[in-house]
Write a protein that holds these residues in place. Structure first.
Motif, PDB file in Angstrom:
ATOM      1  N   MET A  63      77.730  49.491 -70.860  1.00  0.00           N
ATOM      2  CA  MET A  63      78.953  50.270 -70.677  1.00  0.00           C
ATOM      3  C   MET A  63      79.022  50.888 -69.288  1.00  0.00           C
ATOM      4  O   MET A  63      80.066  50.861 -68.627  1.00  0.00           O
ATOM      5  N   TYR A  64      77.906  51.446 -68.825  1.00  0.00           N
ATOM      6  CA  TYR A  64      77.889  52.114 -67.523  1.00  0.00           C
ATOM      7  C   TYR A  64      77.676  51.145 -66.358  1.00  0.00           C
ATOM      8  O   TYR A  64      77.841  51.534 -65.198  1.00  0.00           O
ATOM      9  N   GLY A  65      77.288  49.914 -66.633  1.00  0.00           N
ATOM     10  CA  GLY A  65      77.047  48.963 -65.558  1.00  0.00           C
ATOM     11  C   GLY A  65      75.818  49.311 -64.744  1.00  0.00           C
ATOM     12  O   GLY A  65      75.843  49.330 -63.513  1.00  0.00           O
ATOM     13  N   THR A  66      74.709  49.570 -65.436  1.00  0.00           N
ATOM     14  CA  THR A  66      73.480  49.985 -64.761  1.00  0.00           C
ATOM     15  C   THR A  66      72.536  48.799 -64.582  1.00  0.00           C
ATOM     16  O   THR A  66      72.796  47.698 -65.064  1.00  0.00           O
ATOM     17  N   PRO A 162      84.981  54.539 -56.272  1.00  0.00           N
ATOM     18  CA  PRO A 162      84.231  53.574 -55.458  1.00  0.00           C
ATOM     19  C   PRO A 162      84.204  53.942 -53.975  1.00  0.00           C
ATOM     20  O   PRO A 162      83.160  53.815 -53.316  1.00  0.00           O
ATOM     21  N   GLU A 163      85.324  54.418 -53.439  1.00  0.00           N
ATOM     22  CA  GLU A 163      85.385  54.786 -52.030  1.00  0.00           C
ATOM     23  C   GLU A 163      84.549  56.034 -51.748  1.00  0.00           C
ATOM     24  O   GLU A 163      83.841  56.111 -50.740  1.00  0.00           O
ATOM     25  N   ILE A 164      84.620  57.022 -52.639  1.00  0.00           N
ATOM     26  CA  ILE A 164      83.803  58.224 -52.475  1.00  0.00           C
ATOM     27  C   ILE A 164      82.323  57.873 -52.570  1.00  0.00           C
ATOM     28  O   ILE A 164      81.490  58.353 -51.788  1.00  0.00           O
ATOM     29  N   ALA A 165      81.987  57.027 -53.541  1.00  0.00           N
ATOM     30  CA  ALA A 165      80.584  56.648 -53.744  1.00  0.00           C
ATOM     31  C   ALA A 165      80.011  55.946 -52.519  1.00  0.00           C
ATOM     32  O   ALA A 165      78.840  56.159 -52.162  1.00  0.00           O
ATOM     33  N   GLU A 166      80.802  55.127 -51.860  1.00  0.00           N
ATOM     34  CA  GLU A 166      80.304  54.432 -50.669  1.00  0.00           C
ATOM     35  C   GLU A 166      79.933  55.419 -49.568  1.00  0.00           C
ATOM     36  O   GLU A 166      78.900  55.280 -48.904  1.00  0.00           O
ATOM     37  N   VAL A 180      84.077  61.196 -68.280  1.00  0.00           N
ATOM     38  CA  VAL A 180      84.493  61.542 -69.637  1.00  0.00           C
ATOM     39  C   VAL A 180      85.734  60.779 -70.079  1.00  0.00           C
ATOM     40  O   VAL A 180      85.838  60.383 -71.242  1.00  0.00           O
ATOM     41  N   THR A 181      86.700  60.570 -69.193  1.00  0.00           N
ATOM     42  CA  THR A 181      87.911  59.861 -69.608  1.00  0.00           C
ATOM     43  C   THR A 181      88.002  58.452 -69.026  1.00  0.00           C
ATOM     44  O   THR A 181      89.078  57.853 -68.996  1.00  0.00           O
ATOM     45  N   THR A 182      86.869  57.906 -68.587  1.00  0.00           N
ATOM     46  CA  THR A 182      86.880  56.536 -68.059  1.00  0.00           C
ATOM     47  C   THR A 182      85.827  55.649 -68.720  1.00  0.00           C
ATOM     48  O   THR A 182      86.143  54.527 -69.130  1.00  0.00           O
ATOM     49  N   ALA A 183      84.594  56.110 -68.826  1.00  0.00           N
ATOM     50  CA  ALA A 183      83.527  55.257 -69.366  1.00  0.00           C
ATOM     51  C   ALA A 183      83.832  54.863 -70.807  1.00  0.00           C
ATOM     52  O   ALA A 183      84.127  55.697 -71.639  1.00  0.00           O
ATOM     53  N   GLY A 184      83.756  53.574 -71.058  1.00  0.00           N
ATOM     54  CA  GLY A 184      84.044  53.053 -72.388  1.00  0.00           C
ATOM     55  C   GLY A 184      85.446  52.518 -72.534  1.00  0.00           C
ATOM     56  O   GLY A 184      85.750  51.828 -73.505  1.00  0.00           O
ATOM     57  N   ASP A 189      80.838  50.772 -62.753  1.00  0.00           N
ATOM     58  CA  ASP A 189      79.791  50.036 -62.033  1.00  0.00           C
ATOM     59  C   ASP A 189      78.780  51.018 -61.446  1.00  0.00           C
ATOM     60  O   ASP A 189      78.722  51.225 -60.234  1.00  0.00           O
ATOM     61  N   MET A 190      77.968  51.603 -62.296  1.00  0.00           N
ATOM     62  CA  MET A 190      77.019  52.616 -61.845  1.00  0.00           C
ATOM     63  C   MET A 190      76.068  52.065 -60.791  1.00  0.00           C
ATOM     64  O   MET A 190      75.822  52.706 -59.763  1.00  0.00           O
TER      65      MET A 190
END
Length: 391
Positions: A63-66, A162-166, A180-184, A189-190
């Motif tokens: 689910m989290y893409g780990t 994704p942009e912040i994470a980069e 909370v309102t996205t995963a699942g 793509d953790m």
């Protein structure tokens, strides 16, 4: 291009005859999760429970893409415990923490980090607008952690994770994400994004009962935890104790066993449906609801389409609309919708489109009620037509 053609492409919906729950959480419980709640109790140290937990951990990684070895677990509490556990384990007094705050839950992150001794700095955006990644870059400085809410429930904004994470990944800071309102419901793509700590709530996109916070912790986060100068102040969710129970199977505290069984069924059902398919379903539903209500004066609160959170449809109310009165009337008909929070109270509705709420059946019940209460003939017909066409 239609993301989802007809309701027949999705699994059967649960029975909404008793109450229609259209809030941004909790969501209607998935039928499989409901059945699992009634199974006979087992002890939290039972081998069958440990086997279930291993399966849950594997499904959470999907689910989290780990990565295949990433630690995942369920905290015995709601999503707010997931939020607090991250700061309790990864923040010490004096740490420089940058929090992206463009709504109530970003500001809750800031408050929690401060309570654990962090020197908190904020990157903000006006209500209804996403965080600007350039502002994160400008304020990053020597931050040891950056915290961001992926989908801000209070305003219906989807932040550009994704942009912040980069930007954060290049700095070497840890990245904590409220999913909370996205995963699942949305692909997450953790590993690819470089998220170090992520959490959600069982009662949100997965339509399980409240009471569990699914988390994922990177090895970098565990290394930061291991380098702490002082023990974690929150014993209940100490990362070491959690890992002892979930991996070594040693006693730490009594987990809510039947919630684990219920959650496992809800999570498996979501993965069997497919996260891309669930993302398509929520957008299909959001377009149909928006199109049906537009002639009545409802309009998207978030102006930029790419910044709209699909799972919490924030709609600006028509002029002179009796928000409290209409919602009270709906409640008398056993229909729950949620208004704005704080400064958006009386300005917007926040309609939950997570998990089992993102189905035609419950929203058709809402349309029938509104057509009658607002004397709006044709509302139900417009909704059905929008579903059929995919708008």
């Amino acid at each position: 291009m239609k993301l989802l053609e007809t309701p027949q492409l999705t699994p059967p919906a649960p029975d909404y005859s008793e109450h229609t729950l259209l809030t941004p959480g909790p969501t209607p419980i998935h039928p499989r999760a409901m059945r699992a709640l009634t199974r006979p109790m087992l002890g939290h140290m039972d081998p069958e429970v440990f086997a279930l937990n291993r399966a849950v951990q594997a499904d959470l990684r999907e689910m989290y893409g780990t990565g295949p070895e990433t630690f995942t677990a369920l905290l015995a509490g709601t999503g707010s415990l997931g939020m607090e556990a991250g700061f309790a384990n990864l923040v010490e007094k004096g740490d420089d923490v940058l929090v992206c705050a463009n709504g109530s839950f970003g500001r809750r992150m800031a408050e929690m980090a401060a309570r654990y001794g962090a020197k908190v700095r904020l990157v903000t955006a006006p209500l209804g607008e996403p965080i600007n990644p350039a502002d994160v870059a400008d304020h990053l400085g020597s931050a040891q952690m950056v915290a961001v809410v992926h989908g801000e429930t209070s305003t219906g904004v989807l932040n550009p994770l994704p942009e912040i994470a980069e930007i954060v990944r290049r700095s070497g800071a840890l990245l904590t994400v409220d999913a909370v309102t996205t995963a699942g419901m949305e692909p997450f793509d953790m590993k690819g994004w470089g998220v170090d700590y992520a959490y959600t709530g069982a009662q949100k996109c997965l339509s399980a009962p409240p009471g569990l916070a699914p988390i994922a912790i990177s090895e970098r986060a565990f290394a930061r935890y291991a380098a702490r100068r002082h023990p974690t102040p929150l014993w209940y969710c100490d990362f070491s104790g959690l890992r002892d129970y979930w991996i070594e199977h040693t006693y730490h505290h009594t987990v809510p066993v039947n919630l684990h069984f219920s959650f496992a069924e809800a999570l498996r059902a979501a993965l069997e449906e497919g996260l891309p398919e669930r993302a398509a379903r929520v957008r299909w539903m959001g377009r149909a609801i928006t199109a049906a209500l537009a002639p009545l004066g409802f309009s998207p609160y978030v102006e930029r389409p790419e910044a709209r959170l699909p799972t919490v449809l924030a709609l600006r109310l028509p002029d002179h609309f009796d928000d409290a009165g209409v919602r009270a009337g709906l409640r008398q008909r056993e229909i729950s919708v949620t208004g704005g929070l704080g400064p958006t109270a009386g300005l917007i509705w926040r309609l939950g489109l997570m998990g089992e709420a993102a189905r035609p059946a419950p929203y058709r019940i809402l349309m029938v009620a509104l057509e009658d209460m607002l004397d709006a003939p044709g509302l139900v017909r417009r909704f059905d037509a929008a579903l059929e066409s995919g708008v």
